[in-house]
Design an enzyme around this catalytic site. Structure first.
Site, mmCIF file in Angstrom:
data_model
loop_
_atom_site.group_PDB
_atom_site.id
_atom_site.type_symbol
_atom_site.label_atom_id
_atom_site.label_comp_id
_atom_site.label_asym_id
_atom_site.label_seq_id
_atom_site.Cartn_x
_atom_site.Cartn_y
_atom_site.Cartn_z
ATOM 1 N N THR A 215 24.183 38.717 63.763
ATOM 2 C CA THR A 215 23.754 38.787 62.986
ATOM 3 C C THR A 215 24.666 38.558 60.945
ATOM 4 O OG1 THR A 215 21.933 39.343 64.317
ATOM 5 C CG2 THR A 215 21.534 39.276 61.463
ATOM 6 N N GLU A 216 25.472 39.799 60.855
ATOM 7 C CA GLU A 216 26.426 39.771 60.619
ATOM 8 C C GLU A 216 27.393 38.536 60.551
ATOM 9 O OE1 GLU A 216 26.055 42.043 58.009
ATOM 10 O OE2 GLU A 216 24.535 43.632 57.917
ATOM 11 N N SER A 217 28.214 38.712 60.927
ATOM 12 C CA SER A 217 29.240 37.247 60.968
ATOM 13 C C SER A 217 29.565 36.631 62.392
ATOM 14 C CB SER A 217 30.824 38.450 60.641
ATOM 15 O OG SER A 217 30.462 39.085 62.246
#
Length: 312
Positions: A215-217
């Site tokens: 989700t982040e990267s």
């Protein structure tokens, strides 16, 4: 009550069992989930060609189970070899019952420097006439999961100086199609071993860590956001500095994220709020006394939990 039930479901699904098997069973039962004491595990049915990450993932389910001499049932307790035998049985792999017998399984590993996650590490007590009398499961980074002794529980601890190391898994083994589709599988996920190791070390589900990275990267260790967050787990500079994390190094970043999420979960009491704090900051969650009324944060928590469920 509905909110508390949902929080219980998420905690039971993604958190490694707490310090006692009974407390984990109560939490999972309240959430309507199968506990680690069930004969059917999340990884049951995997073929005997699993990866070290899958072995470590299977082992984390038993963290917190009480030690019991001669124990082979996590419902009542496990001894050291009962634990390792159970983990491999969850993966469809049969190994002998006792530590001295297990020390003949697989093939030798020359040194700890050559050990891989999933290897069995053995110890002998000089006061014992039987030679090998203790076994643990190596998870990498000089750590192992083991059932130590009476009065303790299955836990992560330093390996120290093992007498013998054995590898049961084939070198370079990859999961079969059946294995990839069964239970908790990070097969094919970048950095799977690092997620498993950090999760076991800090009591966070490897699936949840992988979901945060996705989700982040998008699993990009070189990612930099417009706000200045860096790396695989997207740490802001101040947070990274406070945690002693190098956000550009995947191993450091993943370990730091697991440590941070573990701390946030203890602070706020639920996985949902820990994820909200990871996204919006702990101060924001404290200020609102719960989930911040931000669409971005709500969406973030939903995305991470959905991805973690898929990996689980």
């Amino acid at each position: 009550m509905a909110v508390q039930s949902r929080i219980g479901q998420i905690q039971a699904r993604f958190m490694v069992p707490p310090t006692t098997n009974a407390s984990w069973a109560r939490a999972a039962s309240a959430a309507g989930l199968t506990t680690p004491t069930s004969a059917t595990s999340a990884t049951a049915g995997l073929a005997a060609t699993g990866t070290g990450a899958e072995v470590v993932g299977a082992a984390t389910k038993y963290l917190g189970v009480p030690y019991k001499w001669g124990g082979t049932d996590p419902a009542t307790g496990l001894d050291c070899s009962g634990f390792t035998q159970r983990v491999y049985a969850d993966l469809g792999i049969s190994i002998p019952r006792t530590s001295s017998q297990q020390a003949t399984a697989g093939r030798p590993v020359a040194s700890l420097a050559e050990a891989q996650p999933g290897d069995l590490v053995f110890f002998d007590n000089s006061s014992s006439r039987s030679g090998i009398d203790h076994v643990g499961l190596y998870i990498g980074g000089g750590k192992m999961i083991a059932a130590p002794q009476e009065g303790e529980v299955v836990k992560v601890q330093d390996v120290g100086n093992p007498t013998l190391i054995r590898r049961v898994l084939p070198d370079g083994a990859r999961p079969t199609t059946a294995a990839a589709s069964a239970g908790s599988s990070l097969a094919g996920v970048p950095y799977a071993d690092l997620f498993s190791q950090a999760g076991a070390k800090h009591g966070i589900s490897p699936a949840l860590l992988a979901a945060v990275a996705k989700t982040e990267s998008g699993f990009n260790s070189a990612a930099v956001s417009s706000a200045g967050a860096t790396g695989l787990m997207q740490f802001m500079p101040g947070t990274a500095k406070g945690l002693g994390v190098d956000p550009t190094d995947p191993a450091s970043s993943i370990d730091g994220a697991a440590r941070y999420l573990s701390s946030l979960t203890r602070q706020f009491g639920s996985t949902e709020l820990a994820l909200a704090a990871y996204n919006a900051g702990p101060g924001t969650v404290q200020r609102y006394g719960g989930m911040p009324p931000y669409a971005e944060t709500t969406s973030y928590v939903q995305k991470v939990t959905s991805a973690a469920e898929a990996y689980s």
